[in-house]
Design an enzyme around this catalytic site. Structure first.
Site, short mmCIF file in Angstrom:
data_model
loop_
_atom_site.label_atom_id
_atom_site.label_comp_id
_atom_site.label_asym_id
_atom_site.label_seq_id
_atom_site.Cartn_x
_atom_site.Cartn_y
_atom_site.Cartn_z
N TYR A 53 -2.07 -38.27 15.87
CA TYR A 53 -2.90 -38.33 17.08
C TYR A 53 -4.16 -38.04 16.72
CZ TYR A 53 -0.86 -33.90 17.89
OH TYR A 53 -0.44 -32.63 17.73
N GLU A 72 -13.29 -53.87 29.38
CA GLU A 72 -12.21 -54.36 28.90
C GLU A 72 -12.47 -54.53 27.47
OE1 GLU A 72 -12.74 -55.87 33.31
OE2 GLU A 72 -14.15 -55.03 31.75
N LYS A 98 -14.37 -45.14 33.94
CA LYS A 98 -15.84 -44.63 33.98
C LYS A 98 -15.94 -43.99 35.27
CE LYS A 98 -19.20 -47.73 33.36
NZ LYS A 98 -20.19 -48.85 33.52
#
Length: 118
Positions: A53, A72, A98
């Site tokens: 990770y 996107e 955001k």
């Protein structure tokens, strides 16, 4: 199916349609959930039997540095790069928020979320 989850990774970046968004930037939160068979790691204690990770974190930071108009687009790049590096991941869910969108009203943020099965 086991999961590896990254929660509320906070990164300052410069995404948006408006010119001021790409100049001043804002904080983003990334949540990522990966379904991957990591059962062998429970016995082996070997990093090769799981998904690193720290490398996922690096991929996210690298992709977040590339300004895009749309969240996107950012999510699509992150999904593609993670799957390219770790093809053993069976599915991936990402949520990108955001935190201070330039809109009227008080809110915690605006998010897009994608889930992709491979």
């Amino acid at each position: 199916m086991p999961k590896i989850i990254i929660e509320d990774l906070k990164i300052y970046a410069y995404h948006g349609v408006l010119p001021e968004e790409t100049k001043t930037g804002t904080y983003y939160l990334i949540n990522l959930e990966m379904n991957v068979d990591i059962w062998n790691a429970t016995e082996s204690d070997d990093l090769n039997d799981t998904v690193n990770y720290a490398e996922i974190n690096e991929i996210i930071h690298t992709e977040m540095k590339i300004p895009s108009k749309l969240l996107e687009k950012v999510c699509g790049r992150i999904i593609h790069k993670i799957h390219e590096k770790f093809p053993q991941i069976e599915s991936l869910k990402i949520k990108l928020t955001k935190t201070s969108p330039p809109m009227m009203g008080e809110m915690k943020g605006v998010s897009v979320e994608f889930e992709k099965k491979f």
